[in-house]
Design an enzyme around this catalytic site. Structure first.
Site, PDB file in Angstrom:
ATOM      1  N   ASP A  30      -0.546  -9.225   1.922  1.00 36.01           N
ATOM      2  CA  ASP A  30      -0.435  -7.765   1.979  1.00 36.01           C
ATOM      3  C   ASP A  30       0.822  -7.382   2.764  1.00 36.01           C
ATOM      4  OD1 ASP A  30      -2.741  -5.272   1.692  1.00 36.01           O
ATOM      5  OD2 ASP A  30      -0.939  -4.915   2.882  1.00 36.01           O
ATOM      6  N   ILE A  31       1.555  -6.405   2.253  1.00 34.25           N
ATOM      7  CA  ILE A  31       2.828  -6.021   2.861  1.00 34.25           C
ATOM      8  C   ILE A  31       2.615  -5.309   4.197  1.00 34.25           C
ATOM      9  CG2 ILE A  31       3.130  -3.697   1.860  1.00 34.25           C
ATOM     10  CD1 ILE A  31       5.984  -4.632   1.037  1.00 34.25           C
ATOM     11  N   ASN A  86     -11.668  -1.652  -2.135  1.00 36.44           N
ATOM     12  CA  ASN A  86     -11.667  -0.189  -2.149  1.00 36.44           C
ATOM     13  C   ASN A  86     -11.682   0.282  -3.597  1.00 36.44           C
ATOM     14  OD1 ASN A  86     -11.474  -0.192   0.665  1.00 36.44           O
ATOM     15  ND2 ASN A  86      -9.238  -0.247   0.600  1.00 36.44           N
ATOM     16  N   GLY A  92     -10.885   5.162  -1.019  1.00 37.16           N
ATOM     17  CA  GLY A  92      -9.638   4.869  -0.321  1.00 37.16           C
ATOM     18  C   GLY A  92      -8.701   3.958  -1.084  1.00 37.16           C
ATOM     19  N   GLN A  93      -8.933   3.785  -2.388  1.00 33.02           N
ATOM     20  CA  GLN A  93      -8.053   2.913  -3.174  1.00 33.02           C
ATOM     21  C   GLN A  93      -6.695   3.586  -3.368  1.00 33.02           C
ATOM     22  OE1 GLN A  93      -9.675   1.741  -6.985  1.00 33.02           O
ATOM     23  NE2 GLN A  93      -8.023   0.265  -7.362  1.00 33.02           N
ATOM     24  N   HIS A  99      -8.241  -5.169  -6.708  1.00 29.94           N
ATOM     25  CA  HIS A  99      -7.828  -6.209  -5.764  1.00 29.94           C
ATOM     26  C   HIS A  99      -8.889  -6.412  -4.704  1.00 29.94           C
ATOM     27  CE1 HIS A  99      -6.110  -2.329  -4.564  1.00 29.94           C
ATOM     28  NE2 HIS A  99      -6.304  -2.698  -3.313  1.00 29.94           N
ATOM     29  N   HIS A 101      -9.331  -7.559  -0.880  1.00 23.73           N
ATOM     30  CA  HIS A 101      -8.698  -7.853   0.401  1.00 23.73           C
ATOM     31  C   HIS A 101      -9.438  -9.033   1.039  1.00 23.73           C
ATOM     32  CE1 HIS A 101      -6.452  -3.919   0.847  1.00 23.73           C
ATOM     33  NE2 HIS A 101      -7.388  -3.523   0.002  1.00 23.73           N
TER      34      HIS A 101
HETATM   35  P1  5GP Z   1      -5.971  -0.322  -1.362  1.00 21.93           P
HETATM   36  O1  5GP Z   1      -5.942   0.786  -0.354  1.00 21.93           O
HETATM   37  O2  5GP Z   1      -5.575   0.157  -2.745  1.00 21.93           O
HETATM   38  O3  5GP Z   1      -7.280  -1.066  -1.357  1.00 21.93           O
HETATM   39  O4  5GP Z   1      -4.938  -1.390  -0.859  1.00 21.93           O
HETATM   40  C1  5GP Z   1      -3.652  -1.514  -1.349  1.00 21.93           C
HETATM   41  C2  5GP Z   1      -2.969  -2.533  -0.480  1.00 21.93           C
HETATM   42  O5  5GP Z   1      -1.773  -2.899  -1.113  1.00 21.93           O
HETATM   43  C3  5GP Z   1      -2.608  -2.013   0.922  1.00 21.93           C
HETATM   44  O6  5GP Z   1      -3.230  -2.832   1.909  1.00 21.93           O
HETATM   45  C4  5GP Z   1      -1.083  -2.127   0.963  1.00 21.93           C
HETATM   46  O7  5GP Z   1      -0.594  -2.540   2.216  1.00 21.93           O
HETATM   47  C5  5GP Z   1      -0.798  -3.140  -0.138  1.00 21.93           C
HETATM   48  N1  5GP Z   1       0.494  -2.952  -0.783  1.00 21.93           N
HETATM   49  C6  5GP Z   1       1.011  -1.786  -1.240  1.00 21.93           C
HETATM   50  N2  5GP Z   1       2.210  -1.998  -1.809  1.00 21.93           N
HETATM   51  C7  5GP Z   1       2.455  -3.327  -1.700  1.00 21.93           C
HETATM   52  C8  5GP Z   1       3.560  -4.165  -2.117  1.00 21.93           C
HETATM   53  O8  5GP Z   1       4.552  -3.716  -2.695  1.00 21.93           O
HETATM   54  N3  5GP Z   1       3.455  -5.488  -1.846  1.00 21.93           N
HETATM   55  C9  5GP Z   1       2.378  -6.011  -1.190  1.00 21.93           C
HETATM   56  N4  5GP Z   1       2.394  -7.331  -0.963  1.00 21.93           N
HETATM   57  N5  5GP Z   1       1.325  -5.272  -0.808  1.00 21.93           N
HETATM   58  C10 5GP Z   1       1.368  -3.938  -1.058  1.00 21.93           C
END
Ligand code: 5GP
Ligand code: ZN
Length: 107
Positions: A30-31, A86, A92-93, A99, A101
């Site tokens: 995760d970034i 999420n 909160g997605q 995906h 986590h």
């Molecule tokens: P969500 O909130 O949709 O469950 O999580 C999305 C996740 O994707 C977040 O934890 C965010 O840090 C990660 N993320 C968003 N953009 C990028 C990216 O360009 N590269 C990587 N490796 N992770 C990302």
């Protein structure tokens, strides 16, 4: 899906730190990690969220879940880990490509 961030990562159009890949799935760091180890595991098939699964996806989702503890172990989380999915705006997605986590602190 041409406008999907994670499909672009799968295609290699956006760089990522891959930790696992096979024909069905990709795992990468995760970034913006919220734990010392924070990995995202995604199916290569574009599925927007848990709300968009069909019965055709049962075997694929099973493969993903079986891969979770292996990926966690290989990244130092042998003592356990947290998982989070999420789902939808209310969940909160932020990225609408399903995906998982995988988060934890190496033991
Ligand atoms: P969500 O909130 O949709 O469950 O999580 C999305 C996740 O994707 C977040 O934890 C965010 O840090 C990660 N993320 C968003 N953009 C990028 C990216 O360009 N590269 C990587 N490796 N992770 C990302
Ligand atoms: Zn996608």
């Amino acid at each position: 899906m041409s406008d999907c961030l994670f499909c672009k990562i799968i295609a290699g159009d956006i760089p990522s730190q891959k930790v696992y890949e096979d024909a069905d799935m990709l795992a990468f760091k995760d970034i913006r990690p919220s734990a010392p180890v924070h990995i995202l595991l995604i199916p290569k098939k574009h599925i927007a969220s848990l709300q968009d699964l069909s019965s055709d996806d049962a075997a694929l989702m099973g493969k993903l879940m079986l891969a979770v503890p292996k990926i966690a172990y290989d990244n130092g989380l042998s003592n356990g880990f947290k998982t989070q999915i999420n789902t939808g705006v209310g969940g909160g997605q932020e990225v609408f490509h399903l995906h998982i986590h995988i988060m934890g602190r190496p033991s």
